[in-house]
Scaffold this motif. Structure first.
Motif, PDB file in Angstrom:
ATOM      1  N   TRP A  29       0.838  -1.199   0.000  1.00 49.81           N
ATOM      2  CA  TRP A  29       0.000   0.000   0.000  1.00 49.81           C
ATOM      3  C   TRP A  29       0.869   1.242   0.000  1.00 49.81           C
ATOM      4  O   TRP A  29       1.836   1.341   0.749  1.00 49.81           O
ATOM      5  CB  TRP A  29      -0.936  -0.023   1.205  1.00 49.81           C
ATOM      6  CG  TRP A  29      -1.858  -1.194   1.126  1.00 49.81           C
ATOM      7  CD1 TRP A  29      -1.687  -2.420   1.705  1.00 49.81           C
ATOM      8  CD2 TRP A  29      -3.058  -1.283   0.361  1.00 49.81           C
ATOM      9  NE1 TRP A  29      -2.719  -3.266   1.361  1.00 49.81           N
ATOM     10  CE2 TRP A  29      -3.578  -2.597   0.535  1.00 49.81           C
ATOM     11  CE3 TRP A  29      -3.765  -0.389  -0.449  1.00 49.81           C
ATOM     12  CZ2 TRP A  29      -4.755  -3.026  -0.070  1.00 49.81           C
ATOM     13  CZ3 TRP A  29      -4.937  -0.818  -1.052  1.00 49.81           C
ATOM     14  CH2 TRP A  29      -5.425  -2.114  -0.863  1.00 49.81           C
ATOM     15  N   PRO A  30       0.565   2.229  -0.838  1.00 49.52           N
ATOM     16  CA  PRO A  30       1.457   3.383  -1.034  1.00 49.52           C
ATOM     17  C   PRO A  30       1.591   4.249   0.221  1.00 49.52           C
ATOM     18  O   PRO A  30       0.617   4.482   0.942  1.00 49.52           O
ATOM     19  CB  PRO A  30       0.774   4.181  -2.167  1.00 49.52           C
ATOM     20  CG  PRO A  30      -0.099   3.184  -2.859  1.00 49.52           C
ATOM     21  CD  PRO A  30      -0.558   2.240  -1.789  1.00 49.52           C
ATOM     22  N   ILE A  31       2.816   4.710   0.447  1.00 46.22           N
ATOM     23  CA  ILE A  31       3.081   5.622   1.559  1.00 46.22           C
ATOM     24  C   ILE A  31       2.236   6.882   1.403  1.00 46.22           C
ATOM     25  O   ILE A  31       2.079   7.430   0.320  1.00 46.22           O
ATOM     26  CB  ILE A  31       4.581   5.995   1.600  1.00 46.22           C
ATOM     27  CG1 ILE A  31       5.418   4.756   1.938  1.00 46.22           C
ATOM     28  CG2 ILE A  31       4.850   7.093   2.626  1.00 46.22           C
ATOM     29  CD1 ILE A  31       6.907   5.006   1.883  1.00 46.22           C
ATOM     30  N   GLY A  32       1.674   7.325   2.515  1.00 47.93           N
ATOM     31  CA  GLY A  32       0.840   8.529   2.500  1.00 47.93           C
ATOM     32  C   GLY A  32      -0.636   8.249   2.402  1.00 47.93           C
ATOM     33  O   GLY A  32      -1.452   9.133   2.673  1.00 47.93           O
ATOM     34  N   THR A  33      -1.002   7.019   2.017  1.00 42.48           N
ATOM     35  CA  THR A  33      -2.421   6.668   1.968  1.00 42.48           C
ATOM     36  C   THR A  33      -2.903   6.267   3.358  1.00 42.48           C
ATOM     37  O   THR A  33      -2.121   5.881   4.230  1.00 42.48           O
ATOM     38  CB  THR A  33      -2.677   5.514   0.996  1.00 42.48           C
ATOM     39  OG1 THR A  33      -1.969   4.345   1.459  1.00 42.48           O
ATOM     40  CG2 THR A  33      -2.190   5.866  -0.402  1.00 42.48           C
ATOM     41  N   GLY A  34      -4.215   6.341   3.556  1.00 41.85           N
ATOM     42  CA  GLY A  34      -4.766   5.952   4.836  1.00 41.85           C
ATOM     43  C   GLY A  34      -4.495   4.496   5.162  1.00 41.85           C
ATOM     44  O   GLY A  34      -4.199   4.157   6.317  1.00 41.85           O
ATOM     45  N   ILE A  35      -4.593   3.621   4.163  1.00 40.79           N
ATOM     46  CA  ILE A  35      -4.364   2.197   4.412  1.00 40.79           C
ATOM     47  C   ILE A  35      -2.911   1.959   4.804  1.00 40.79           C
ATOM     48  O   ILE A  35      -2.628   1.151   5.699  1.00 40.79           O
ATOM     49  CB  ILE A  35      -4.757   1.355   3.184  1.00 40.79           C
ATOM     50  CG1 ILE A  35      -6.279   1.410   2.993  1.00 40.79           C
ATOM     51  CG2 ILE A  35      -4.300  -0.092   3.340  1.00 40.79           C
ATOM     52  CD1 ILE A  35      -6.785   0.663   1.775  1.00 40.79           C
TER      53      ILE A  35
END
Length: 361
Positions: A29-35
């Motif tokens: 899951w990409p850095i900076g996303t809520g997940i």
């Protein structure tokens, strides 16, 4: 056996001690996303009896074929041992071949409400079946659990609520980004259900722009937002922060006059807690999970009413006493959302699934 006798017992052989529970996880899951933030909070708090292994999964993190890619990776690298946990919402494909049970975290059902017809169809005819074959599903709010149960048809004893927490860095931080103007902060993406057009219209109607206040939006400049704000007569008061690193977010919150988060739908609403932990008042919606998260510590408005949003914005911008009261309530409210407690609940559930012999299929 008394305490003295117990002290003289021979320790259990290491070979007889229970092995760590292997938890296979999609950590792309990409850095900076809520997940990503949720995943990092849980992984960093995993107990020593849990061994997290990142699955080498091919393809995108949330594409139509991702469930199949997850299942292939599980077959290749963990045919039977441990548990699969996805901090995102993607379950593996059910298989005739038995392998480790699955625990999937569902944050919301926005794909059914605010994305394309294809997204809704995929959820209804594919994901719904896959979720039913999971050993457990974790929802981040009672609202999401209720909606998920009504839609999925899963047995209620396999759908659990474990709320999100808030990173302690928000409460510890005392710095700002030193913007040379007071600002109302909207921290989030630009999807349709975030209700930005009405927020901009309400900001224009509130009179705050004439008092020198800016509406600060996270992310890069968006021409459609600029055009809409120009139609509302407040384009000179809309400021884009650009893409900021995670470590800058507490400073961004801390400097805000208040946070405006008037979405039409949220499965949780983490910015509500991040603002409260930062000592900043919150204006949010009276729909979906937002009242559940905010409690009595935020101003709740009808997000479909520009006038209601504008009135609340004007009062929050002018009434220091009211802001101070909301700040005090917010500090109390965030105590109910602790990552340590949530992580303990999650890993206890994962361990229970792993040791009970439950299987997804």
């Amino acid at each position: 056996m008394n305490v003295a006798e117990a002290r003289h017992q021979t320790p259990a052989s290491p070979a007889l001690q229970r092995k760590p529970l292997v938890v296979h996880t999609d950590m792309r899951w990409p850095i900076g996303t809520g997940i990503y933030n949720v995943m990092e909070a849980y992984v960093s708090r995993a107990p020593s009896k849990v061994k997290i292994e990142s699955l080498p999964v091919a393809g995108g993190v949330a594409r139509p074929l991702t469930p199949l890619a997850l299942t292939r990776a599980l077959r290749a690298h963990s045919p039977r041992d441990g548990v699969f946990w996805n901090p995102g919402f993607v379950p593996p494909v059910p298989s005739l071949r038995e392998h480790c049970p699955s625990v999937v975290t569902v944050h919301d059902l926005t794909h059914r409400h605010f994305y394309s017809r294809a997204h809704r169809t995929y959820y209804d005819y594919v994901f719904r079946l896959f979720y039913r074959r999971c050993a457990a599903v974790v929802c981040v709010s009672e609202f999401t659990r209720s909606e998920f149960l009504a839609w999925s048809g899963m047995p209620s004893d396999r759908v659990h609520v474990i709320v999100n927490g808030v990173d302690p860095v928000y409460a510890r931080n005392r710095e700002t980004l030193d913007y040379p103007f007071p600002y109302v902060l909207y921290p989030g993406n630009r999807r349709s259900y975030k209700n930005l057009n009405r927020l901009i219209e309400a900001f224009s109607a509130s009179g705050l722009a004439q008092a020198g206040v800016r509406l600060l939006l996270t992310g890069d400049r968006d021409q459609s937002i600029v055009d809409h704000s120009r139609q509302c007569g407040c384009d000179g008061s809309i400021v884009f922060t650009g893409v900021l690193p995670n470590e800058a977010m507490p400073k961004l919150y801390r400097g805000a006059l208040f946070v405006a988060f008037v979405s039409l739908y949220e499965g949780f609403g983490l910015p509500i807690l991040e603002a409260m932990a930062s000592g900043v008042p919150v204006l949010t919606s009276n729909l979906s999970a937002m009242p559940e998260v905010a409690g009595q510590a935020a101003v709740l408005v009808d997000p479909l009413s520009v006038q209601a949003i504008a009135t609340a914005m004007k009062q929050l911008g002018q009434d220091r006493v009211w802001r101070d009261e909301l700040i005090a309530r917010g500090y109390e409210r965030v105590r109910c959302f602790d990552w340590d407690a949530s992580a303990a609940a999650l890993w206890a559930l994962v361990e229970d699934v792993g040791t009970s012999g439950s299987r997804s299929f």
